[in-house]
Design a protein around this motif. Structure first.
Motif, PDB file in Angstrom:
ATOM      1  N   ILE A  18      34.411  76.741  -3.744  1.00 48.02           N
ATOM      2  CA  ILE A  18      33.016  77.224  -3.659  1.00 48.02           C
ATOM      3  C   ILE A  18      32.309  77.031  -4.994  1.00 48.02           C
ATOM      4  N   ILE A  19      32.991  77.347  -6.086  1.00 46.36           N
ATOM      5  CA  ILE A  19      32.402  77.169  -7.422  1.00 46.36           C
ATOM      6  C   ILE A  19      32.099  75.691  -7.673  1.00 46.36           C
ATOM      7  N   ALA A  20      32.988  74.808  -7.273  1.00 49.08           N
ATOM      8  CA  ALA A  20      32.779  73.369  -7.476  1.00 49.08           C
ATOM      9  C   ALA A  20      31.555  72.884  -6.692  1.00 49.08           C
ATOM     10  N   ILE A  21      31.422  73.317  -5.455  1.00 56.23           N
ATOM     11  CA  ILE A  21      30.255  72.923  -4.645  1.00 56.23           C
ATOM     12  C   ILE A  21      28.985  73.496  -5.258  1.00 56.23           C
ATOM     13  N   TYR A  22      29.017  74.748  -5.645  1.00 55.85           N
ATOM     14  CA  TYR A  22      27.840  75.384  -6.249  1.00 55.85           C
ATOM     15  C   TYR A  22      27.421  74.635  -7.519  1.00 55.85           C
ATOM     16  N   ASN A  23      28.384  74.336  -8.374  1.00 54.13           N
ATOM     17  CA  ASN A  23      28.059  73.637  -9.619  1.00 54.13           C
ATOM     18  C   ASN A  23      27.511  72.238  -9.359  1.00 54.13           C
ATOM     19  N   ARG A  24      28.029  71.554  -8.370  1.00 54.50           N
ATOM     20  CA  ARG A  24      27.521  70.226  -8.023  1.00 54.50           C
ATOM     21  C   ARG A  24      26.091  70.323  -7.497  1.00 54.50           C
ATOM     22  N   LEU A  25      25.805  71.338  -6.678  1.00 57.39           N
ATOM     23  CA  LEU A  25      24.438  71.557  -6.196  1.00 57.39           C
ATOM     24  C   LEU A  25      23.482  71.802  -7.360  1.00 57.39           C
ATOM     25  N   ILE A  26      23.915  72.606  -8.318  1.00 57.50           N
ATOM     26  CA  ILE A  26      23.089  72.880  -9.504  1.00 57.50           C
ATOM     27  C   ILE A  26      22.846  71.597 -10.285  1.00 57.50           C
ATOM     28  N   ALA A  27      23.877  70.800 -10.485  1.00 58.59           N
ATOM     29  CA  ALA A  27      23.738  69.542 -11.244  1.00 58.59           C
ATOM     30  C   ALA A  27      22.775  68.591 -10.541  1.00 58.59           C
ATOM     31  N   LEU A  28      22.879  68.460  -9.227  1.00 56.13           N
ATOM     32  CA  LEU A  28      21.990  67.574  -8.487  1.00 56.13           C
ATOM     33  C   LEU A  28      20.546  68.081  -8.493  1.00 56.13           C
ATOM     34  N   LYS A  29      20.391  69.389  -8.391  1.00 57.42           N
ATOM     35  CA  LYS A  29      19.049  69.978  -8.435  1.00 57.42           C
ATOM     36  C   LYS A  29      18.417  69.739  -9.801  1.00 57.42           C
ATOM     37  N   ASN A  30      19.183  69.932 -10.849  1.00 54.91           N
ATOM     38  CA  ASN A  30      18.656  69.693 -12.194  1.00 54.91           C
ATOM     39  C   ASN A  30      18.347  68.218 -12.413  1.00 54.91           C
ATOM     40  N   ASN A 157      19.648  66.164  -1.418  1.00 55.00           N
ATOM     41  CA  ASN A 157      19.495  66.580  -0.017  1.00 55.00           C
ATOM     42  C   ASN A 157      20.713  66.205   0.814  1.00 55.00           C
ATOM     43  N   THR A 158      21.259  65.020   0.591  1.00 56.80           N
ATOM     44  CA  THR A 158      22.439  64.583   1.335  1.00 56.80           C
ATOM     45  C   THR A 158      23.622  65.495   1.038  1.00 56.80           C
ATOM     46  N   TYR A 159      23.872  65.762  -0.219  1.00 55.03           N
ATOM     47  CA  TYR A 159      24.991  66.625  -0.597  1.00 55.03           C
ATOM     48  C   TYR A 159      24.782  68.034  -0.039  1.00 55.03           C
ATOM     49  N   ARG A 160      23.559  68.524  -0.122  1.00 51.14           N
ATOM     50  CA  ARG A 160      23.208  69.865   0.331  1.00 51.14           C
ATOM     51  C   ARG A 160      23.423  70.025   1.834  1.00 51.14           C
ATOM     52  N   GLU A 161      23.198  68.955   2.592  1.00 52.44           N
ATOM     53  CA  GLU A 161      23.287  69.035   4.048  1.00 52.44           C
ATOM     54  C   GLU A 161      24.676  68.743   4.594  1.00 52.44           C
ATOM     55  N   GLN A 162      25.584  68.244   3.768  1.00 48.42           N
ATOM     56  CA  GLN A 162      26.929  67.922   4.237  1.00 48.42           C
ATOM     57  C   GLN A 162      27.743  69.203   4.468  1.00 48.42           C
ATOM     58  N   PHE A 163      28.663  69.097   5.406  1.00 45.15           N
ATOM     59  CA  PHE A 163      29.563  70.214   5.688  1.00 45.15           C
ATOM     60  C   PHE A 163      30.709  70.189   4.684  1.00 45.15           C
ATOM     61  N   PRO A 164      31.113  71.252   4.110  1.00 40.95           N
ATOM     62  CA  PRO A 164      30.710  72.653   4.213  1.00 40.95           C
ATOM     63  C   PRO A 164      29.655  73.046   3.170  1.00 40.95           C
ATOM     64  N   ASN A 165      29.131  72.058   2.464  1.00 35.99           N
ATOM     65  CA  ASN A 165      28.153  72.347   1.416  1.00 35.99           C
ATOM     66  C   ASN A 165      26.929  73.080   1.962  1.00 35.99           C
ATOM     67  N   ASN A 166      26.548  72.783   3.209  1.00 33.81           N
ATOM     68  CA  ASN A 166      25.386  73.433   3.793  1.00 33.81           C
ATOM     69  C   ASN A 166      25.587  74.950   3.904  1.00 33.81           C
ATOM     70  N   PHE A 167      26.816  75.375   4.136  1.00 27.71           N
ATOM     71  CA  PHE A 167      27.086  76.821   4.193  1.00 27.71           C
ATOM     72  C   PHE A 167      26.967  77.455   2.804  1.00 27.71           C
ATOM     73  N   ILE A 168      27.494  76.774   1.816  1.00 29.68           N
ATOM     74  CA  ILE A 168      27.431  77.288   0.445  1.00 29.68           C
ATOM     75  C   ILE A 168      25.968  77.334  -0.011  1.00 29.68           C
ATOM     76  N   ALA A 169      25.212  76.261   0.264  1.00 25.39           N
ATOM     77  CA  ALA A 169      23.798  76.210  -0.112  1.00 25.39           C
ATOM     78  C   ALA A 169      23.025  77.331   0.573  1.00 25.39           C
ATOM     79  N   GLY A 170      23.326  77.568   1.856  1.00 18.27           N
ATOM     80  CA  GLY A 170      22.666  78.647   2.586  1.00 18.27           C
ATOM     81  C   GLY A 170      23.076  80.019   2.099  1.00 18.27           C
ATOM     82  N   LEU A 171      24.324  80.124   1.680  1.00 16.03           N
ATOM     83  CA  LEU A 171      24.842  81.404   1.190  1.00 16.03           C
ATOM     84  C   LEU A 171      24.087  81.864  -0.056  1.00 16.03           C
TER      85      LEU A 171
END
Length: 196
Positions: A18-30, A157-171
């Motif tokens: 979960i931490i790895a997905i969250y950090n990747r989402l942050i990096a892509l957003k930045n 957007n692609t990373y954010r929408e992939q499973f299970p990343n979409n659950f982490i992003a929504g969380l």
């Protein structure tokens, strides 16, 4: 005892995942926010050039006040839209408004350039020629920056929408869909042709 240990190892692996997905989402957003910052620099340059163009042309194009006013108003709307998008580059409506405002500005500039062809003295003006060259260069830079931004948004957007990343992003809720910066009209997609 071994069942507890296995449970703790699985729980730790899940937390790390979960931490790895969250950090990747942050990096892509930045990354896409930085991409917008690059667009912002070029749009600021474009917006700074437009008043100089209008002022230089004003003395020559005395019968074209409406066109000059239209360019100035479109520029002001684009500046306001850019400021709103700059404040929140992951706001889809702000990005859409910026795309529309920049389309209007591009259309107004295209009309301005077409009319300026009717004024040989304006075409011969050294300041006008230099401003047009700078604007053309800036338009190219905007195009490259917009492409890099849109690539970063697409990757996010692609990373954010992939499973299970979409659950982490929504969380966490702070990972919303990001809007591409698009030019609305086909006319605005064409770079203004400048021939002096």
């Amino acid at each position: 005892m071994s069942g507890t240990l296995i449970f703790l190892v699985i729980l730790a692996a899940l937390v790390v995942f979960i931490i790895a997905i969250y950090n990747r989402l942050i990096a892509l957003k930045n990354r896409f926010k930085n991409g917008f910052a690059q667009i912002d620099v070029q749009l600021q340059r474009r917006h700074d050039l437009v008043p100089n163009l209008v002022e230089t042309a004003r003395a020559y194009m005395t019968h074209e006040r409406e066109t000059l006013t239209q360019v100035t108003e479109a520029r002001n709307q684009a500046v306001n839209a850019r400021q709103a998008a700059k404040a929140n580059p992951d706001n889809a409506s702000a990005m859409g408004a910026l795309g529309k405002a920049e389309s209007m500005l591009s259309g107004s500039l295209a009309n301005f350039f077409a009319l300026s062809e009717n004024y040989p003295d304006l075409k011969a003006n050294q300041t006008m020629s230099q401003l047009m060259e700078e604007l053309t260069s800036t338009e190219n830079r905007i195009g490259f920056a917009r492409q890099a931004f849109n690539d970063a948004v697409m990757e996010y957007n692609t990373y954010r929408e992939q499973f299970p990343n979409n659950f982490i992003a929504g969380l966490f809720g702070s990972f919303k869909y990001a809007e591409l910066l698009q030019i609305e009209t086909p006319e605005a997609r064409r770079a203004p042709s400048v021939s002096f």
